[in-house]
Design an enzyme around this catalytic site. Sequence first.
Site, PDB file in Angstrom:
ATOM      1  N   THR A  99       0.864  -1.173   0.000  1.00 29.85           N
ATOM      2  CA  THR A  99       0.000   0.000   0.000  1.00 29.85           C
ATOM      3  C   THR A  99       0.901   1.223   0.000  1.00 29.85           C
ATOM      4  OG1 THR A  99      -0.015   0.367   2.377  1.00 29.85           O
ATOM      5  CG2 THR A  99      -1.547  -1.245   1.522  1.00 29.85           C
TER       6      THR A  99
ATOM      7  N   TRP B  15     -14.891  15.297  17.522  1.00 29.63           N
ATOM      8  CA  TRP B  15     -14.237  15.386  16.226  1.00 29.63           C
ATOM      9  C   TRP B  15     -14.995  16.330  15.300  1.00 29.63           C
ATOM     10  CZ3 TRP B  15     -12.360   9.830  14.535  1.00 29.63           C
ATOM     11  CH2 TRP B  15     -11.206   9.518  15.282  1.00 29.63           C
TER      12      TRP B  15
END
Lengths: 550, 550
Positions: free
Chosen positions: B188, B451
């Site tokens: 990745t 958040w």
Amino acid sequence: MTDTLIPRTPSAYDYPLLIKSLLRNPVVDNPDQEIVYRGVIRHTYRDLRERVRRLANVLTGLGVKAGDTVAVMDWDSHRYLELFFAVPMIGAVLHTINVRLSPEQILYTIDHAEDDLLLVNSEFLPILEQIRGRIDTVRGYVLLTDEEKMPESHIPFVGEYEALLAAASGEYDFPDFDENTRATTFYTTGTTGLPKGVYFSHRQLVLHTMGVMASLGTVFAHGRLHQGDVYMPITPMFHVHAWGVPYLATMLGIKQVYPGRYSPDLLLDLIEKERVTFTHCVPTILHMLLKHPHAKRVDLAGLKMIIGGAAMSRALCCEALERGIDVFTGYGMSETCPILTFSRLTPEMLAGSPAEQAEVRCLTGLSLPFVDLRVVDPETGAEQPRDGRSAGEIVVRAPWLTQGYLKDHRTSEKLWEGGFLHTGDVAVRDERGYVRITDRTKDVIKVAGEWVSSLELEDILAHHPAVAEVAVIGQPDEKWGERPLALVVLKPEEAGRVGEKDLAHFVREYADKGMVSKQVVLLKVRLVDAIDKTSVGKISKVTLREKYLA
Amino acid sequence: MTDTLIPRTPSAYDYPLLIKSLLRNPVVDNPDQEIVYRGVIRHTYRDLRERVRRLANVLTGLGVKAGDTVAVMDWDSHRYLELFFAVPMIGAVLHTINVRLSPEQILYTIDHAEDDLLLVNSEFLPILEQIRGRIDTVRGYVLLTDEEKMPESHIPFVGEYEALLAAASGEYDFPDFDENTRATTFYTTGTTGLPKGVYFSHRQLVLHTMGVMASLGTVFAHGRLHQGDVYMPITPMFHVHAWGVPYLATMLGIKQVYPGRYSPDLLLDLIEKERVTFTHCVPTILHMLLKHPHAKRVDLAGLKMIIGGAAMSRALCCEALERGIDVFTGYGMSETCPILTFSRLTPEMLAGSPAEQAEVRCLTGLSLPFVDLRVVDPETGAEQPRDGRSAGEIVVRAPWLTQGYLKDHRTSEKLWEGGFLHTGDVAVRDERGYVRITDRTKDVIKVAGEWVSSLELEDILAHHPAVAEVAVIGQPDEKWGERPLALVVLKPEEAGRVGEKDLAHFVREYADKGMVSKQVVLLKVRLVDAIDKTSVGKISKVTLREKYLA
């Protein structure tokens, strides 16, 4: 090279295939979906989770530990579904008692499975009372009942199911453990011998659920299984976990309906009122539903129905198709968890007439993913050609087969002879891969190394206008190994007008036309006065062999 | 109690979940089904079996042993599919090289994976020639080419793929081995740092295939996946095994089409001529296909399409629906094999207008069976309420997640912190269970423990008519932990007419209406002349943080 064997040490990223993993997502994603019992009691998936936790607390409170066996005698119910989950999820084994066995056989299975706790529906108290004095292993009894009033009984129940659940905590932290832990056990009954226990692990039940689901997604003719579907079993939960479909329906998060004891009135009523769209049953039940006086009133169009347990006739299949039922065959047995095949139709086949479709829908079908199913030569063990004619025994490997018969090493070895599970079913396979079962191995006759189907010969002879009854057995023969021997009872009015040779000639014509094996020319016919039957009215080939082959 | 742990000793009835089990049934049941390469080369499933066997002989003949690593550089091809099976089936590991990496990164992954054999498409020879002198582990090179003429090259190839296959035996008896054996590895690439290797075992790839199939059976709006379907990937085979769908398509026994390198002309041409009905791609590819001059000519109605890799816009989704494409979202990442969710629609949702359907089809979706996906509070790790508003990180357990990063203990530990795989994606979940990704954890700002999405704030500010460009970062704050800081470039003609307070007020109005978190009232806005970008033109928040938070 690097070490590529990923270690088996349990760790955070080790994900054992446990039955609890079937329950989590549907409960959180479909909390308000219903689980209905007899159209009367309604719970939600949110309730299911809570009740499974309460049940786990009840069981552990009664001393059930990992490895213990919890037995159940009940009709299909929400309670049974709860037990399907709670018992294995605490690491115990669920023994689903076949309530249709005789009391003596039930006693045998309780003893053999070493049941520790027994939950029993009040309807079965008369059976249990008969045998209780001789049950050794069971330490406690729990009552299941649909009645308000507690029944009279001498059994010292530790409590009634609903009362116990109500008193228990709704919190339970189900542990992770080895996926190869045994989850269920139940007993198969052949025509001879004692019931034999088969058993399945968490891994096997989870893989069966995934494998069946993977195949079902491709099997239905006119649509997918979806959130709007409503499931109701019409094969009992005590037998192979109702073909494992309650686990699948739960994983799908769809509405479920449990009918209790099967009565055609109630079943049709539930199909209508609860809008059942997905079920499974044996051909006899389908026939019963279609012929019932109320059947015409109920809209059955779109009902998805798996037929198993016995071959479906084309006539029955066509009748079901005319009512709009998407009916097809599944094949399996107790030893195989059970599902091995579905009679899947290609889009081209679906474009055919009902009669053409029925040709395929009545076949045993195509293997599920991961099911390595082979039709093998009885002598060599090699796969038979896919010609639709060469018969052999079905042997199989799959990730969800019983590893043997419980505490019975000898028959287990035989079941798994040569590394494949021997089904005892005889089949042919066509060039498209479709299997068609023709017989049981014990009913075939080996003529010159080739298998001749006794059922097929009986079927041919039954079509002769003079024949009242017929049974075909194999007669040992020095030259041919075996020769088929047909025992025929003539219709009284035909006695003396048709002879043994006429009947043999009648069969030979079928062989001449290539419709059956050439070997049937070796058929011998013997006219008899009567054909021996077993106590339940089936032809007793055991007795016939003793009588005519001595 | 009896011993209920079924022993792990390999035996006849032990059925390991191996990749070879995906191949057997489709090959025997659909031997004439096609596998097409670029519309030019056609093989059947019968050929596939034979070629996989020949390839296994080629590999073992070249000294590849169980545990060795075989690397591939190719576009999507029938050869790649053959390698998907043959390499793991001999017990070796398939390294699918990301051909879009820089030569230096490719060199790094070859070294890091310790590749033993490398198969390379002639198109990539310029890359390979650059780095070959520095490759240490590879003992042999095999050429893959679509050309008649062999290319000029200094690489001492042991042979060309087709020639090697032609010379090899078509018989190979693939062994059983431990299902936890590693089967594949690939790398990745984040925006920073070296490529990281992830790896998957036979068991994981098989369970991913089963789990995705079990869900796909319920996902398509207007029909099942069936024998008449035709599959073509439009996400590359070197990246997460083309989302694992080639394994699934093979298990289904359906026709497969591999397009080589993606060009819109060729893709549309193949969809039309090979009658492709099932594919998957990123939104950019879907957009490119729909906008292509030839798109109108091609009938796309009924095409089943999974969209992943990035969020699909509702406009794009509606456009696809208008063309009759059954388009929906799948979510996952390299570390997760990859598929974790599908945006499944209920029958009621399917009755909605395209715009209403797009609302659901663009969501991240519902968990697949066995995927324990949780949206958790970043502070406590507890699951967030399902209110569609409370953001948290997606953490997950499933039977098919990488166990870590290859030979990188430190980042592996971090990936699996607390027993769940941390995706780094921020999401909310609604009361129906549908997940919607709003952000990456590294792009959220923690304000008073809550958040706040920087992407959401950027989106709001971008809607202000005076704003040309905007980037939001978190500014450390003693009282609040962090406060959002918006860096805004005004349109030249608006300079001096709009101030920082006007923009902050603009955002506050959204908060007042309850459309974003109340915490955005703590937003600070700063007007800047330009916003720093990375070499590929993305906003570089790393640079911005360095520049404005110093």
